[in-house]
Enzyme design. Structure first.
Site, PDB file in Angstrom:
ATOM      1  N   ALA A  20       0.829  -1.139  -0.023  1.00 54.86           N
ATOM      2  CA  ALA A  20      -0.117   0.045  -0.095  1.00 54.86           C
ATOM      3  C   ALA A  20       0.833   1.298  -0.083  1.00 54.86           C
ATOM      4  O   ALA A  20       2.067   1.490   0.549  1.00 54.86           O
ATOM      5  CB  ALA A  20      -0.917  -0.002   1.225  1.00 54.86           C
ATOM      6  N   ASP A  21       0.546   2.229  -0.598  1.00 53.47           N
ATOM      7  CA  ASP A  21       1.197   3.520  -0.615  1.00 53.47           C
ATOM      8  C   ASP A  21      -0.042   4.752  -0.593  1.00 53.47           C
ATOM      9  O   ASP A  21      -0.851   4.557  -1.419  1.00 53.47           O
ATOM     10  CB  ASP A  21       1.875   3.749  -1.544  1.00 53.47           C
ATOM     11  CG  ASP A  21       3.283   4.827  -1.235  1.00 53.47           C
ATOM     12  OD1 ASP A  21       3.148   5.278  -0.252  1.00 53.47           O
ATOM     13  OD2 ASP A  21       4.137   5.109  -2.134  1.00 53.47           O
ATOM     14  N   THR A  22       0.358   5.670  -0.273  1.00 50.17           N
ATOM     15  CA  THR A  22      -0.630   6.961  -0.024  1.00 50.17           C
ATOM     16  C   THR A  22       0.095   8.245  -0.640  1.00 50.17           C
ATOM     17  O   THR A  22       0.958   8.327  -0.386  1.00 50.17           O
ATOM     18  CB  THR A  22      -1.196   7.178   1.490  1.00 50.17           C
ATOM     19  OG1 THR A  22      -1.721   5.873   2.005  1.00 50.17           O
ATOM     20  CG2 THR A  22      -2.092   8.302   1.370  1.00 50.17           C
ATOM     21  N   GLY A  57      -3.491   3.411  -2.864  1.00 55.05           N
ATOM     22  CA  GLY A  57      -3.377   2.426  -3.601  1.00 55.05           C
ATOM     23  C   GLY A  57      -2.944   1.269  -2.929  1.00 55.05           C
ATOM     24  O   GLY A  57      -2.029   1.126  -2.198  1.00 55.05           O
TER      25      GLY A  57
END
Length: 153
Positions: A20-22, A57
């Site tokens: 996950a990354d923001t 994501g």
């Protein structure tokens, strides 16, 4: 890819790998993690009194397949003074956060309201993640009872 490396080391393992990354966007500008304190002040000054969008994501990899999705939440900042911004930056909290703020910490006091998933802003939208994992595993021996109960509500 992490999944491929782990699978190669033990092909019989039943793996579930989540990445996950923001990122934060405001007026078509992407705000990742600030480069330094001055960059954090710039970001927070721009976010003050405005609505930004936080996008997280997610990639889920399992032997049954892969799921990719993005969750988005609108975050409305209060009007911040220069002093509030500087004190927050001086705390060190915003220096490793997308958009230079963390809703789950001191930065939550800067936010007037959100529209969407709180956990998306934190960086892992749990409800959607669980729904996607259950959908991926639906045909397997896994029991996603919580997801099945959620459909009844």
């Amino acid at each position: 890819m992490v999944y491929d490396s782990l699978h190669a080391s033990d092909p019989t393992a039943d793996l579930l790998v989540i990445g996950a990354d923001t990122m934060v966007t405001l007026d078509n500008e992407v705000y990742g993690k600030p480069k330094d304190a001055a960059d954090a002040v710039r970001m927070l000054t721009n976010l003050s009194g405005n609505c930004n969008r936080t996008h997280t994501g997610i990639a889920i990899c399992h032997s049954k397949g892969t799921r990719l999705f993005t969750e988005t939440t609108d975050v409305y900042f209060g009007d911040l003074t220069k002093e509030q911004i500087q004190e927050y930056v001086d705390s060190g909290e915003p220096l490793d956060k997308a958009g230079a703020y963390g809703i789950q910490g001191i930065g939550g006091s800067l936010i007037a309201r959100i529209e969407g998933d709180y956990y998306c802003v934190m960086g892992l939208p749990m409800h959607r993640l669980c729904k996607e994992i259950c959908a991926l595993l639906e045909e397997s021996e896994y029991d996603c009872t919580a997801e099945k109960n959620d459909k009844k509500v």
